[in-house]
Design a protein around this motif. Structure first.
Motif, PDB file in Angstrom:
ATOM      1  N   ASN A  61      19.372 -69.030  19.175  1.00 36.67           N
ATOM      2  CA  ASN A  61      18.236 -69.381  20.029  1.00 36.67           C
ATOM      3  C   ASN A  61      17.198 -70.221  19.283  1.00 36.67           C
ATOM      4  O   ASN A  61      16.632 -71.153  19.845  1.00 36.67           O
ATOM      5  N   ARG A  62      16.946 -69.881  18.021  1.00 33.85           N
ATOM      6  CA  ARG A  62      16.018 -70.691  17.214  1.00 33.85           C
ATOM      7  C   ARG A  62      16.526 -72.121  17.094  1.00 33.85           C
ATOM      8  O   ARG A  62      15.749 -73.078  17.138  1.00 33.85           O
ATOM      9  N   CYS A  63      17.824 -72.264  16.947  1.00 31.30           N
ATOM     10  CA  CYS A  63      18.422 -73.602  16.871  1.00 31.30           C
ATOM     11  C   CYS A  63      18.193 -74.346  18.188  1.00 31.30           C
ATOM     12  O   CYS A  63      17.763 -75.501  18.202  1.00 31.30           O
ATOM     13  N   MET A  74      14.324 -78.214  30.015  1.00 32.46           N
ATOM     14  CA  MET A  74      14.287 -76.882  30.632  1.00 32.46           C
ATOM     15  C   MET A  74      15.687 -76.271  30.718  1.00 32.46           C
ATOM     16  O   MET A  74      15.840 -75.059  30.703  1.00 32.46           O
ATOM     17  N   TYR A  75      16.710 -77.126  30.793  1.00 31.58           N
ATOM     18  CA  TYR A  75      18.084 -76.623  30.873  1.00 31.58           C
ATOM     19  C   TYR A  75      18.415 -75.757  29.647  1.00 31.58           C
ATOM     20  O   TYR A  75      19.243 -74.839  29.736  1.00 31.58           O
ATOM     21  N   VAL A  76      17.783 -76.028  28.521  1.00 30.92           N
ATOM     22  CA  VAL A  76      18.014 -75.218  27.323  1.00 30.92           C
ATOM     23  C   VAL A  76      17.605 -73.773  27.622  1.00 30.92           C
ATOM     24  O   VAL A  76      18.346 -72.831  27.320  1.00 30.92           O
ATOM     25  N   CYS A  77      16.463 -73.608  28.255  1.00 27.61           N
ATOM     26  CA  CYS A  77      15.944 -72.270  28.569  1.00 27.61           C
ATOM     27  C   CYS A  77      16.765 -71.584  29.657  1.00 27.61           C
ATOM     28  O   CYS A  77      17.012 -70.379  29.594  1.00 27.61           O
ATOM     29  N   GLU A  83      19.057 -64.299  26.553  1.00 29.25           N
ATOM     30  CA  GLU A  83      18.228 -63.116  26.339  1.00 29.25           C
ATOM     31  C   GLU A  83      16.847 -63.356  26.941  1.00 29.25           C
ATOM     32  O   GLU A  83      16.271 -64.424  26.769  1.00 29.25           O
ATOM     33  N   GLU A  84      16.323 -62.352  27.636  1.00 30.50           N
ATOM     34  CA  GLU A  84      15.049 -62.507  28.357  1.00 30.50           C
ATOM     35  C   GLU A  84      13.899 -62.916  27.448  1.00 30.50           C
ATOM     36  O   GLU A  84      13.155 -63.837  27.772  1.00 30.50           O
ATOM     37  N   ARG A  85      13.726 -62.237  26.321  1.00 35.22           N
ATOM     38  CA  ARG A  85      12.610 -62.553  25.426  1.00 35.22           C
ATOM     39  C   ARG A  85      12.724 -63.985  24.911  1.00 35.22           C
ATOM     40  O   ARG A  85      11.748 -64.726  24.853  1.00 35.22           O
ATOM     41  N   ASP A  89      10.265 -67.290  25.296  1.00 34.96           N
ATOM     42  CA  ASP A  89       9.858 -68.098  24.138  1.00 34.96           C
ATOM     43  C   ASP A  89      10.156 -69.574  24.392  1.00 34.96           C
ATOM     44  O   ASP A  89       9.367 -70.452  24.047  1.00 34.96           O
ATOM     45  N   CYS A  90      11.291 -69.830  25.002  1.00 37.13           N
ATOM     46  CA  CYS A  90      11.687 -71.203  25.307  1.00 37.13           C
ATOM     47  C   CYS A  90      10.742 -71.819  26.345  1.00 37.13           C
ATOM     48  O   CYS A  90      10.267 -72.944  26.180  1.00 37.13           O
TER      49      CYS A  90
END
Length: 188
Positions: A61-63, A74-77, A83-85, A89-90
């Motif tokens: 996710n950090r990557c 937004m497609y990344v998110c 994962e919800e959290r 963050d995204c």
């Protein structure tokens, strides 16, 4: 072993040879190698090669988050992060790039983070009318949450608890008054 794997990673990066990452046995170090290449080559697909570690998909996710530059990502998110959290963050990263778009706020998973998103947009645009979006969303039944948006620095949770406490104290005082009057009638 980790010293050798760090060396392999360094050589892979120096030679620009991503295939060397496959020789790293430790999942977290192999993931770190792919993450470094993802950043260097500007290739989000390489983030997908980062294995889930003991903490879930944090490294992956950090990557992915490194590639979020604004609403166009937004497609990344919505599609790559599960994962919800991490999704929140995204969305926060997207909002940091474009604070004038209240439509970003509807995507937050956490109600609290969604409200904070609206508050940031309202403050940025200096437009409390956006509070209506909170009410339209149906996530709240109380207009007082909209007052929370309009008044900077008001802690809604504390305000609500005080209001609830005051309500119960008033109700108890009313019950006591009725009880006192009934006792007076019995004594006469």
């Amino acid at each position: 072993l980790s010293g050798v794997e760090t060396c392999i990673k360094d050589i892979a990066l120096k030679r620009n040879d991503i295939k060397l990452c496959d020789r790293i046995e430790t999942e977290s170090m192999r993931g770190s190698c792919y993450g470094a290449f993802a950043t260097t080559l500007h290739d989000i697909e390489l983030c997908k090669k980062i294995p889930k570690d003991a903490r879930g998909a944090d490294a992956r996710n950090r990557c992915f988050l490194k590639f979020v530059k604004g609403p166009e990502e937004m497609y990344v998110c919505t599609e790559l992060i599960h994962e919800e959290r991490a999704k929140d963050d995204c969305f926060s990263a997207v909002l940091d790039k474009k604070r004038d778009d209240p439509s970003i706020c509807v995507n937050f998973v956490s109600d609290k983070k969604r409200l904070n998103c609206y508050l940031k947009v309202i403050k940025h645009l200096d437009n409390p009318d956006i509070c209506q979006m909170i009410l339209d969303e149906g996530k709240t039944k109380r207009k007082s949450q909209c007052r929370y948006c309009e008044v900077e620095g008001v802690d809604y949770d504390a305000e609500f608890q005080k209001c609830k406490k005051d309500f119960y104290i008033e109700k108890i005082e009313n019950l006591c008054t009725v009880h006192d009057k009934q006792m007076e009638l019995k004594m006469t």
